[in-house]
Design a protein around this motif. Structure first.
Motif, short mmCIF file in Angstrom:
data_model
loop_
_atom_site.label_atom_id
_atom_site.label_comp_id
_atom_site.label_asym_id
_atom_site.label_seq_id
_atom_site.Cartn_x
_atom_site.Cartn_y
_atom_site.Cartn_z
N LEU A 168 0.83 -1.20 0.00
CA LEU A 168 0.00 0.00 0.00
C LEU A 168 0.87 1.26 0.00
O LEU A 168 0.47 2.29 -0.53
CB LEU A 168 -0.94 0.00 1.22
CG LEU A 168 -1.93 1.16 1.30
CD1 LEU A 168 -2.87 1.18 0.11
CD2 LEU A 168 -2.71 1.12 2.60
N LEU A 222 -1.09 -3.74 -11.38
CA LEU A 222 -0.46 -3.88 -10.07
C LEU A 222 -1.35 -4.72 -9.16
O LEU A 222 -2.58 -4.67 -9.25
CB LEU A 222 -0.24 -2.50 -9.45
CG LEU A 222 0.54 -1.52 -10.33
CD1 LEU A 222 0.55 -0.13 -9.71
CD2 LEU A 222 1.96 -2.02 -10.55
N ILE A 234 -2.05 -4.89 -5.40
CA ILE A 234 -1.78 -4.14 -4.17
C ILE A 234 -2.14 -4.99 -2.96
O ILE A 234 -3.28 -5.38 -2.75
CB ILE A 234 -2.53 -2.80 -4.16
CG1 ILE A 234 -2.04 -1.97 -5.36
CG2 ILE A 234 -2.30 -2.06 -2.85
CD1 ILE A 234 -2.59 -0.59 -5.45
N SER A 235 -1.12 -5.29 -2.15
CA SER A 235 -1.29 -6.15 -0.98
C SER A 235 -1.59 -5.32 0.25
O SER A 235 -1.13 -4.19 0.38
CB SER A 235 -0.01 -6.97 -0.75
OG SER A 235 0.10 -7.97 -1.74
N PRO A 236 -2.37 -5.90 1.17
CA PRO A 236 -2.75 -5.16 2.39
C PRO A 236 -1.62 -5.12 3.40
O PRO A 236 -1.65 -5.83 4.40
CB PRO A 236 -3.97 -5.94 2.89
CG PRO A 236 -3.77 -7.33 2.39
CD PRO A 236 -3.04 -7.20 1.09
N VAL A 237 -0.64 -4.31 3.14
CA VAL A 237 0.48 -4.19 4.07
C VAL A 237 1.18 -2.85 3.84
O VAL A 237 1.29 -2.38 2.70
CB VAL A 237 1.49 -5.36 3.89
CG1 VAL A 237 2.12 -5.35 2.51
CG2 VAL A 237 2.57 -5.34 4.97
N PRO A 269 -10.98 -6.36 -6.39
CA PRO A 269 -10.52 -6.84 -5.08
C PRO A 269 -10.71 -8.34 -4.93
O PRO A 269 -11.73 -8.89 -5.34
CB PRO A 269 -11.41 -6.07 -4.10
CG PRO A 269 -12.62 -5.66 -4.88
CD PRO A 269 -12.23 -5.60 -6.32
N LYS A 270 -9.70 -9.00 -4.36
CA LYS A 270 -9.80 -10.39 -3.94
C LYS A 270 -9.49 -10.42 -2.44
O LYS A 270 -9.21 -9.39 -1.86
CB LYS A 270 -8.82 -11.26 -4.74
CG LYS A 270 -9.09 -11.26 -6.24
CD LYS A 270 -10.41 -11.92 -6.61
CE LYS A 270 -10.78 -11.71 -8.06
NZ LYS A 270 -9.93 -12.45 -8.99
N SER A 271 -9.49 -11.61 -1.84
CA SER A 271 -9.41 -11.62 -0.37
C SER A 271 -8.07 -11.13 0.16
O SER A 271 -8.00 -10.46 1.19
CB SER A 271 -9.73 -13.01 0.17
OG SER A 271 -8.83 -13.97 -0.33
N LEU A 272 -6.98 -11.41 -0.53
CA LEU A 272 -5.66 -11.03 -0.01
C LEU A 272 -4.96 -9.97 -0.84
O LEU A 272 -3.77 -9.68 -0.62
CB LEU A 272 -4.75 -12.26 0.07
CG LEU A 272 -5.11 -13.33 1.10
CD1 LEU A 272 -4.10 -14.46 1.07
CD2 LEU A 272 -5.19 -12.73 2.50
N VAL A 273 -5.65 -9.38 -1.80
CA VAL A 273 -5.00 -8.47 -2.75
C VAL A 273 -6.07 -7.69 -3.49
O VAL A 273 -7.23 -8.11 -3.56
CB VAL A 273 -4.13 -9.29 -3.74
CG1 VAL A 273 -5.01 -10.09 -4.71
CG2 VAL A 273 -3.15 -8.40 -4.51
N THR A 274 -5.68 -6.54 -4.03
CA THR A 274 -6.54 -5.83 -4.98
C THR A 274 -5.78 -5.66 -6.29
O THR A 274 -4.68 -5.10 -6.30
CB THR A 274 -6.95 -4.45 -4.43
OG1 THR A 274 -7.69 -4.62 -3.23
CG2 THR A 274 -7.82 -3.71 -5.44
#
Lengths: 209, 209
Positions: free
Chosen positions: B13, B164, B166-169, B193-198
């Motif tokens: 992010l 890209l 984009i990971s939730p971190v 959006p997917k569960s672990l990434v957008t």
């Protein structure tokens, strides 16, 4: 029980929260900073729900620059400065402004009262929590900006959710929202694309999660 | 007609494309860099379509670090280095590797051939365009990384779309994908959006657009 704390901000894809060069005439900074807020001004209907969230808290905390001009004391051109928003600000709730300059609370039309907090972010946090308790609702606190204020609250571990509006632009300059924070794991809560912006909500997890 | 050029990369992010400290043992860098690729390893089915796009180009360009170990010449432990991907890399197409070290083309199983380009990003670009023309398909070129390679092609104005993940971190360290690029206007193409990434796709517009 403590009220949940959300940070709300428009961000460029490269993580800048505002263009540089904010002035009285251009509070959001010089070009291309305004590119961050096109969604708000050009497509208000499309983003009404997200905009309602931004101004839907029970108490707010903001930095001095978000409330007033970057330089100068409270009086501007001889008049006491009352914020960027005219006589009836959109907050309709107590707003705690972080500043080094003491000032009596400023009551505006429509329920917004600006409280000026000179003893730091933790004091503002406690005062905002107390304000929500006093209202007796199940409301939340918004850290409304600017960049350095949200950055400080993230660093202090006091933000539960990030509500960011990511605009389709690489700004290349400005203030970086996540500067110096180290590793913070997040969890996606919701991602909502609109035509000129993507609204993202992330839960802030404890380091190590 | 020139083939369209997409850049593909997993990003935090806060805009970091990889953790620092890449080694032979840990090609994606030290922790928490691998947080960028959780979606790929933990939820492959969910992201199959986007993963297929990443390896669906007609020609690829990548930097030296993406192909091989950060330090050292081509032979590693006495054996010629053939990339991170084993005998059959997932590209199934020509891959142009930017390097300062000359080497004969390396033909792998399944249609992947690594070509080593020592005369710069524009030469690799032209060679990749020629490879797509030779195939006679309407394929595209992917700039597959790493960070500095994509950054250079963005600076040169040679990328049409950013793809890209984009990971939730918030990583807090590593290489910044957009460093030093200045202002580049973008247009949202798709946000998934997917569960672990957008997965985000942005069209790169001409400066001033």
């Amino acid at each position: 029980m403590a009220a949940p704390v959300h940070a709300t901000m428009s961000l460029s894809l490269d993580g800048y929260g505002a263009g540089s060069g904010q002035t009285l005439e251009s509070p959001m900074g010089d070009l291309p900073g305004p590119a961050l807020h096109r969604w708000m001004f050009e497509t208000p209907e499309e983003n009404a729900e997200e905009q309602a969230h931004i101004v839907g808290a029970s108490a707010y905390i903001m930095g001095r620059n978000m409330f007033g001009p970057v330089r100068g004391e409270w009086p501007v051109d001889g008049e006491p400065w009352t914020g960027w928003w005219g006589p009836e600000p959109p907050y309709h709730a107590p707003v705690f402004v972080l500043t080094h300059h003491e000032r009596e609370p400023l009551e505006m039309a429509g329920g917004t009262t600006f409280h000026f907090v000179t003893d730091g972010i933790h004091s503002a946090f406690e005062q905002a929590q107390a304000a929500v308790r006093e209202r007796g609702d199940d409301g939340r606190i918004h850290i409304a900006g600017g960049v350095s204020t949200i950055n400080q609250y993230l660093a202090a571990g006091l933000i539960d959710e990030l509500h960011l509006q990511i605009s389709p632009v690489i700004l290349g300059h400005g203030e970086r929202l996540f500067e110096g924070l180290g590793h913070i794991p997040l969890e996606q809560v919701s991602i909502t694309p609109k035509s000129l912006v993507t609204h993202v909500v992330y839960r802030v997890l404890k380091p190590g999660a």
